[in-house]
Design an enzyme around this catalytic site. Sequence first.
Site, PDB file in Angstrom:
ATOM      1  N   LYS A 156       0.807  -1.232   0.000  1.00  0.00           N
ATOM      2  CA  LYS A 156       0.000   0.000   0.000  1.00  0.00           C
ATOM      3  C   LYS A 156       0.840   1.281   0.000  1.00  0.00           C
ATOM      4  O   LYS A 156       0.392   2.314  -0.478  1.00  0.00           O
ATOM      5  CB  LYS A 156      -0.954   0.010   1.200  1.00  0.00           C
ATOM      6  CG  LYS A 156      -2.091  -0.985   1.049  1.00  0.00           C
ATOM      7  CD  LYS A 156      -3.092  -0.861   2.172  1.00  0.00           C
ATOM      8  CE  LYS A 156      -4.195  -1.891   1.997  1.00  0.00           C
ATOM      9  NZ  LYS A 156      -5.264  -1.748   2.993  1.00  0.00           N
ATOM     10  N   ASP A 202      -9.935   2.804   1.756  1.00  0.00           N
ATOM     11  CA  ASP A 202     -10.036   2.323   3.148  1.00  0.00           C
ATOM     12  C   ASP A 202     -10.516   3.493   4.015  1.00  0.00           C
ATOM     13  O   ASP A 202     -11.376   3.330   4.893  1.00  0.00           O
ATOM     14  CB  ASP A 202      -8.669   1.861   3.682  1.00  0.00           C
ATOM     15  CG  ASP A 202      -8.213   0.553   3.055  1.00  0.00           C
ATOM     16  OD1 ASP A 202      -9.067  -0.285   2.736  1.00  0.00           O
ATOM     17  OD2 ASP A 202      -6.987   0.371   2.884  1.00  0.00           O
ATOM     18  N   ALA A 212      -1.784   0.938  15.388  1.00  0.00           N
ATOM     19  CA  ALA A 212      -1.023   1.968  14.661  1.00  0.00           C
ATOM     20  C   ALA A 212      -0.429   1.379  13.387  1.00  0.00           C
ATOM     21  O   ALA A 212       0.609   1.823  12.914  1.00  0.00           O
ATOM     22  CB  ALA A 212       0.075   2.531  15.572  1.00  0.00           C
ATOM     23  N   GLY A 213      -1.106   0.370  12.829  1.00  0.00           N
ATOM     24  CA  GLY A 213      -0.643  -0.237  11.576  1.00  0.00           C
ATOM     25  C   GLY A 213      -1.307   0.401  10.373  1.00  0.00           C
ATOM     26  O   GLY A 213      -1.760   1.557  10.433  1.00  0.00           O
TER      27      GLY A 213
END
Length: 295
Positions: free
Chosen positions: A79, A115, A140-141
């Site tokens: 991404k 997203d 926090a990904g």
Amino acid sequence: MKWDIEQSKMVSGTTRIYGIIGNPVTHTLSPLLHNTAFREMGLNCIYLPFHVNNTELSAAINGIRAINIHGFNVTMPHKLTIIPLIDQLDPLAMRIGAVNTVTNCEGKLTGYNTDATGFIRALLDNGVDPRGKKVVVFGAGGVSRAICFALAEQKCEIVIVNRTVDKARKLANMVSIVASRRVKSFNVSEETLDKSLYEADIIVNATSIGMDETIGKSVLAAGLLRSSMVVFDTIYHPIETQLIKDAKKIGAQVIGGLDMLLWQGAIAFKIWTGLDAPFELIKNELTRVLKNYED
Ligand code: NAP
């Protein structure tokens, strides 16, 4: 999952090809989502999964241009790393620094982040207007990153909580700088977190606690939930996590990850085709398949 022989019979020399690139892609529900929508709407299109290793990403993007794949989704771990390989970004994807949807207009690739827009749309669709709300985000990904930027666009007061606090701090700094908003960050065990939780309008689980080997576990002790909170869990498998069960028990409004998954797909579908995906139908299809996994 059974191969849909009826759909394969429809493939012709003019079929438009869409897909998803990632590693792994074996469990993705996106082909089911998009192929169901294409079939229902009578579109001569097909959506396929493409396993792409890190070292092959650049070659894969060249291949996509060369064989004219019309549009594709991007999942982990590509991404962020896809950005220098495509031609332009829409403004939100640029602010987030991550892309999950790409259009191919005669070789010109444009990246989007559905997203983020899918998360907001899932809230709105459930009657929750996030503007200006106090939100505590666990994790926090990659998913948290899209969510935190989306919430910052909505002028929310954001608190990021993560097991590895450095990652929470880094994300909080990034969102603060790009969105010009102060974002707080905490370690999961910090006592001062209680105050933020007490004041929260919305809490979001963007960790993987509640799925796979942590099934039945929750990111938050049930006693810290309040009935006035909206509780959003990004996990869609299982459809109902322990967090969602706990929140339901006290009468809090809950939103599951399937809604976010469906909306990120429906928004990508609209970007590619200009059409609204048959939302209820794809929801029923994905729910049916997820329930089968659970049985
Ligand atoms: P990621 O980048 O790998 O991040 C995982 C996050 O979960 C990190 O913050 C990590 O904390 C935390 N975590 C993992 N195991 C933990 C544990 N045992 N205890 C505490 N924290 C833990 O993953 P991601 O891509 O952001 O995905 C996160 C979640 O989003 C997944 O559960 C996935 O199901 C969901 N998801 C939903 C959608 C949707 O459309 N609904 C789409 C994709 C993913 P550390 O930083 O400390 O490791």
